[in-house]
Scaffold this active site. Structure first.
Site, PDB file in Angstrom:
ATOM      1  N   MET A  31      -9.498  -2.845   8.137  1.00  0.00           N
ATOM      2  CA  MET A  31      -8.757  -3.246   9.629  1.00  0.00           C
ATOM      3  C   MET A  31      -7.877  -2.459  10.115  1.00  0.00           C
ATOM      4  O   MET A  31      -7.407  -2.755  11.409  1.00  0.00           O
ATOM      5  CB  MET A  31      -7.924  -4.620   9.400  1.00  0.00           C
ATOM      6  N   GLU A  32      -8.161  -1.054   9.502  1.00  0.00           N
ATOM      7  CA  GLU A  32      -7.366  -0.145  10.413  1.00  0.00           C
ATOM      8  C   GLU A  32      -7.953   1.329  10.581  1.00  0.00           C
ATOM      9  O   GLU A  32      -7.679   2.203  11.243  1.00  0.00           O
ATOM     10  CB  GLU A  32      -6.011   0.181   9.510  1.00  0.00           C
TER      11      GLU A  32
ATOM     12  N   GLY B  12     -12.738  -4.245   1.717  1.00  0.00           N
ATOM     13  CA  GLY B  12     -13.575  -5.309   1.073  1.00  0.00           C
ATOM     14  C   GLY B  12     -15.053  -4.336   0.804  1.00  0.00           C
ATOM     15  O   GLY B  12     -15.269  -3.749   1.671  1.00  0.00           O
TER      16      GLY B  12
ATOM     17  N   GLU C 232       0.824  -1.135  -0.168  1.00  0.00           N
ATOM     18  CA  GLU C 232       0.089   0.156   0.136  1.00  0.00           C
ATOM     19  C   GLU C 232       0.811   1.405   0.115  1.00  0.00           C
ATOM     20  O   GLU C 232       0.292   2.415  -0.325  1.00  0.00           O
ATOM     21  CB  GLU C 232      -0.980  -0.104   1.270  1.00  0.00           C
TER      22      GLU C 232
ATOM     23  N   ASP D 284     -11.875  -6.690  -3.087  1.00  0.00           N
ATOM     24  CA  ASP D 284     -12.653  -7.948  -3.057  1.00  0.00           C
ATOM     25  C   ASP D 284     -13.864  -7.566  -2.379  1.00  0.00           C
ATOM     26  O   ASP D 284     -14.373  -6.476  -2.158  1.00  0.00           O
ATOM     27  CB  ASP D 284     -11.966  -8.993  -1.778  1.00  0.00           C
TER      28      ASP D 284
HETATM   29  N1  ADE Z   1      -9.271  -5.315   3.574  1.00  0.00           N
HETATM   30  C1  ADE Z   1      -9.305  -5.792   2.251  1.00  0.00           C
HETATM   31  N2  ADE Z   1     -10.597  -6.550   1.814  1.00  0.00           N
HETATM   32  C2  ADE Z   1     -10.736  -6.756   3.397  1.00  0.00           C
HETATM   33  C3  ADE Z   1     -11.718  -7.912   3.890  1.00  0.00           C
HETATM   34  N3  ADE Z   1     -12.536  -8.422   3.126  1.00  0.00           N
HETATM   35  N4  ADE Z   1     -11.838  -7.838   5.218  1.00  0.00           N
HETATM   36  C4  ADE Z   1     -11.172  -6.781   6.067  1.00  0.00           C
HETATM   37  N5  ADE Z   1     -10.237  -5.931   5.459  1.00  0.00           N
HETATM   38  C5  ADE Z   1      -9.990  -6.155   4.080  1.00  0.00           C
END
Ligand code: ADE
Length: 228
Positions: free
Chosen positions: A172-173, A78, A12, A196
């Site tokens: 996640m951050e 995501g 990243e 995703d």
């Molecule tokens: N970052 C990218 N895709 C993610 C996902 N599916 N869950 C958590 N963090 C992500």
């Protein structure tokens, strides 16, 4: 102006460092902070490592040690909304922690006493992002981003996060950076590109699209740096 740019993973920030070219390195804790001087700005770039604790550490170091006055997060997420597809850019209007649960004491999910369920990002930085998106013909989607310490690869869990928190994307951050910046009164902005759809194929899609989506987000953040 001193600006901090944080990614979670090396992928990243690699496009940022490649574009900036020359930098000074500072090793603090187990992270490297790259210092760049550009257009009268000092820019600190780092990847925090995955998760809310690491992101909070990097944001704290950038603010309290390097004096960053603004923080931008760049990375992948995501997609939760059905209209988000791989590569789309998302701007977090508000951030929340979907994995906080002290409901046993009557608190709403995601809420910590003396803190906030949703933390708003900087309208000024978000306006810069929206202007750049318009100028570049990019359909930047703005909405709530939910953060937690799990990679979501499950349709039921994905639906639960969407419904409970009204979130359009999960990562996640972001909320950890939001908590630190809010506490320190530092404007921040969370920019993500979809890698995703947080469903049963998320792990395979993440591996395939991490690099390209991370670059999309980083390229956009580089444009933002030109306008700060
Ligand atoms: N970052 C990218 N895709 C993610 C996902 N599916 N869950 C958590 N963090 C992500």
């Amino acid at each position: 102006m001193t600006i901090g740019i944080i990614g979670a993973m090396v992928e990243e920030i690699t496009p940022l460092l490649a574009r900036f070219g020359t930098y000074k390195e500072h090793k603090i804790g187990s992270n490297i902070y790259y210092e760049i001087t550009r257009n009268n700005h000092r820019i600190f770039v780092a990847y925090s490592k995955i998760g809310k604790v690491h992101a909070a550490l990097s944001a704290s170091v950038m603010i309290l040690k390097f004096g960053c006055e603004q923080i931008i997060f760049s990375g992948v997420a995501g997609g939760l909304s059905a209209d988000l597809k791989v590569g789309d850019l998302v701007l977090g209007s508000k951030l929340c922690q979907y994995d906080v649960d002290i409901s046993a004491f009557g608190h709403p999910l995601g809420f910590i006493p003396e803190s906030k369920l949703y933390i708003e990002s900087s309208p000024t930085l978000n306006d810069i992002a929206k202007k750049i998106a318009k100028a570049q013909g990019i359909a930047l989607k703005e909405g709530i981003i939910a953060s937690g310490d799990s990679f979501i690869a499950n349709t039921e869990k994905k639906r639960w996060i969407m419904e409970q928190f009204n979130a359009i994307a999960v990562e996640m951050e972001g909320a950890a950076v939001a908590v630190v910046c809010d506490a320190c009164k530092i404007p921040f902005c969370i920019l993500r590109s979809i890698s995703d759809s947080a469903d049963g194929s998320a792990d395979i899609n993440f591996d395939e699209f991490l690099e390209s989506s991370a670059k999309r987000s980083a390229d956009f953040v580089l444009s933002m740096c030109e306008h700060i």
